[in-house]
Write a protein that holds these residues in place. Structure first.
Motif, PDB file in Angstrom:
ATOM      1  N   UNK A 129       1.001  -1.133   0.072  1.00 37.73           N
ATOM      2  CA  UNK A 129      -0.031   0.013   0.222  1.00 37.73           C
ATOM      3  C   UNK A 129       0.803   1.148  -0.152  1.00 37.73           C
ATOM      4  N   UNK A 130       1.969   1.405   0.782  1.00 39.61           N
ATOM      5  CA  UNK A 130       2.847   2.553   0.698  1.00 39.61           C
ATOM      6  C   UNK A 130       3.630   2.465  -0.470  1.00 39.61           C
ATOM      7  N   UNK A 131       4.124   1.439  -1.100  1.00 38.99           N
ATOM      8  CA  UNK A 131       5.012   1.511  -2.191  1.00 38.99           C
ATOM      9  C   UNK A 131       4.140   1.988  -3.499  1.00 38.99           C
ATOM     10  N   UNK A 132       2.615   1.657  -3.485  1.00 39.84           N
ATOM     11  CA  UNK A 132       1.823   2.054  -4.771  1.00 39.84           C
ATOM     12  C   UNK A 132       1.928   3.287  -4.617  1.00 39.84           C
ATOM     13  N   UNK A 133       1.997   4.048  -3.621  1.00 41.92           N
ATOM     14  CA  UNK A 133       1.865   5.585  -3.757  1.00 41.92           C
ATOM     15  C   UNK A 133       3.081   6.378  -3.492  1.00 41.92           C
ATOM     16  N   UNK A 134       4.222   5.920  -3.641  1.00 38.65           N
ATOM     17  CA  UNK A 134       5.517   6.566  -3.429  1.00 38.65           C
ATOM     18  C   UNK A 134       5.813   7.354  -4.822  1.00 38.65           C
ATOM     19  N   UNK A 186     -13.669  13.232   4.094  1.00 38.04           N
ATOM     20  CA  UNK A 186     -13.586  13.010   5.366  1.00 38.04           C
ATOM     21  C   UNK A 186     -12.295  12.168   5.838  1.00 38.04           C
ATOM     22  N   UNK A 187     -12.238  11.645   6.864  1.00 35.69           N
ATOM     23  CA  UNK A 187     -11.172  10.985   7.290  1.00 35.69           C
ATOM     24  C   UNK A 187     -11.012   9.568   6.886  1.00 35.69           C
ATOM     25  N   UNK A 188     -12.181   8.870   6.454  1.00 30.61           N
ATOM     26  CA  UNK A 188     -12.367   7.564   5.803  1.00 30.61           C
ATOM     27  C   UNK A 188     -11.839   7.907   4.466  1.00 30.61           C
ATOM     28  N   UNK A 189     -12.323   8.967   3.715  1.00 21.62           N
ATOM     29  CA  UNK A 189     -11.901   9.086   2.335  1.00 21.62           C
ATOM     30  C   UNK A 189     -10.405   9.224   2.240  1.00 21.62           C
ATOM     31  N   UNK A 190      -9.909   9.937   2.927  1.00 19.98           N
ATOM     32  CA  UNK A 190      -8.140  10.299   2.950  1.00 19.98           C
ATOM     33  C   UNK A 190      -7.489   9.109   3.288  1.00 19.98           C
ATOM     34  N   UNK A 191      -8.119   8.136   4.271  1.00 23.77           N
ATOM     35  CA  UNK A 191      -7.493   6.713   4.498  1.00 23.77           C
ATOM     36  C   UNK A 191      -7.532   6.130   3.426  1.00 23.77           C
ATOM     37  N   UNK A 192      -8.763   5.969   2.794  1.00 26.63           N
ATOM     38  CA  UNK A 192      -8.605   5.102   1.295  1.00 26.63           C
ATOM     39  C   UNK A 192      -7.648   5.566   0.002  1.00 26.63           C
ATOM     40  N   UNK A 193      -7.477   6.956   0.226  1.00 25.06           N
ATOM     41  CA  UNK A 193      -6.690   7.427  -0.907  1.00 25.06           C
ATOM     42  C   UNK A 193      -5.120   7.305  -0.437  1.00 25.06           C
ATOM     43  N   UNK A 194      -4.764   7.735   0.760  1.00 21.09           N
ATOM     44  CA  UNK A 194      -3.304   7.785   1.081  1.00 21.09           C
ATOM     45  C   UNK A 194      -2.828   6.365   1.432  1.00 21.09           C
ATOM     46  N   UNK A 195      -3.576   5.721   2.417  1.00 19.81           N
ATOM     47  CA  UNK A 195      -3.127   4.324   2.897  1.00 19.81           C
ATOM     48  C   UNK A 195      -3.682   3.372   2.305  1.00 19.81           C
ATOM     49  N   UNK A 196      -4.823   3.324   1.490  1.00 18.13           N
ATOM     50  CA  UNK A 196      -5.278   2.217   0.507  1.00 18.13           C
ATOM     51  C   UNK A 196      -6.438   1.432   1.326  1.00 18.13           C
ATOM     52  N   UNK A 197      -7.293   0.621   0.355  1.00 19.49           N
ATOM     53  CA  UNK A 197      -8.511  -0.156   1.109  1.00 19.49           C
ATOM     54  C   UNK A 197      -8.047  -1.303   1.697  1.00 19.49           C
ATOM     55  N   UNK A 198      -7.002  -1.810   1.301  1.00 19.84           N
ATOM     56  CA  UNK A 198      -6.489  -3.238   1.978  1.00 19.84           C
ATOM     57  C   UNK A 198      -5.702  -2.966   3.247  1.00 19.84           C
TER      58      UNK A 198
END
Length: 250
Positions: A129-134, A186-198
């Motif tokens: 999840x982290x590497x997908x967004x680096x 929302x916090x939940x939307x930011x979590x999905x975008x930045x950290x990922x659904x999984x």
């Protein structure tokens, strides 16, 4: 960019640096990471970790909190101060499971936090999840909002002509906000975008990183461009649009 940079951050085999003094855990992590196609480097103490990170420029660092001579918190802070290492994502491993400890880990500059004992499957998911967004968006080279500019190729942020130093998570947050200025997330939307659904991350984690983003982007008493909307979330707005009745803390 030197050979070490290419080895760690290229599109080929990505390098993971493990900073851990438990030999059995290092062996287990190395085995599983290599099975997933990563190249693995490992060191057992903090001073070696900082040197190795600068030399190999790993794609990500797996950092234990409890280490001899220097704690993982101190190492993380030192990495964030280094010109060559400040943008390398860090996942912190620790036996400490209390919320206050998780917040301390994130405040030190870690991008994620996982408590021992942990599932290797979960750790691998967090790494992916982290590497997908680096990497920067392939469709844009830069973003601008008012006096703030993001160079997505050079991974550089400036505001009012001054360099702003952000950790990887704060960089991704700001990039998302700048792609959709004025929109409340929302916090939940930011979590999905930045950290990922999984990956499971507590909503309060967003507040920690927003606070760090605010501190960096508003440094020098510049007007606050991050708006907190009660019971809704956060948005990027021009200072004159920010309502003083909104919460400014996190």
């Amino acid at each position: 960019m030197d050979g070490g940079d290419k080895a760690g951050r290229s599109s080929g085999r990505q390098t993971v640096l493990i900073v851990e003094d438990e030999e059995d855990l290092v062996i287990m992590l190395t085995y599983n990471l290599e099975r997933e196609g990563y190249t693995v480097q490992s060191v057992a103490d903090g001073d070696e970790a900082v040197v190795a990170a600068g030399e190999h420029n790993p794609a990500i660092i797996i950092l234990d909190w409890m280490l001899p001579h220097k704690s993982g918190l101190d190492i993380c802070r030192q990495l964030r101060r280094g010109a060559k290492t400040r943008d390398i994502p860090v996942i912190m491993l620790t036996a400490r499971g209390e919320e206050a400890d998780r917040i301390r880990g994130l405040d030190s500059g870690a991008d994620d936090y996982i408590s021992k004992p942990f599932s290797i499957v979960e750790l691998m998911a967090r790494i992916r999840a982290v590497l997908r967004r680096t990497g920067p968006s392939s469709n844009e080279d830069s973003l601008e909002f008012g006096d703030t500019r993001m160079d997505l190729v050079a991974h550089r942020v400036t505001r009012a002509g001054r360099d702003i130093h952000l950790g990887p998570t704060e960089f991704r947050l700001l990039r998302h906000f700048m792609q959709y200025p004025g929109r409340v997330f929302s916090r939940e939307q930011l979590l999905d975008v930045v950290w990922g659904h999984d990956v499971y991350v507590e909503p309060r984690t967003v507040d920690v990183h927003i606070r760090r983003l605010r501190k960096a982007i508003n440094d020098g008493d510049l007007p606050d461009i991050i708006r907190t909307v009660r019971s809704a979330g956060y948005a990027l707005d021009r200072p004159k649009q920010i309502d003083d009745s909104d919460e400014q803390g996190s």
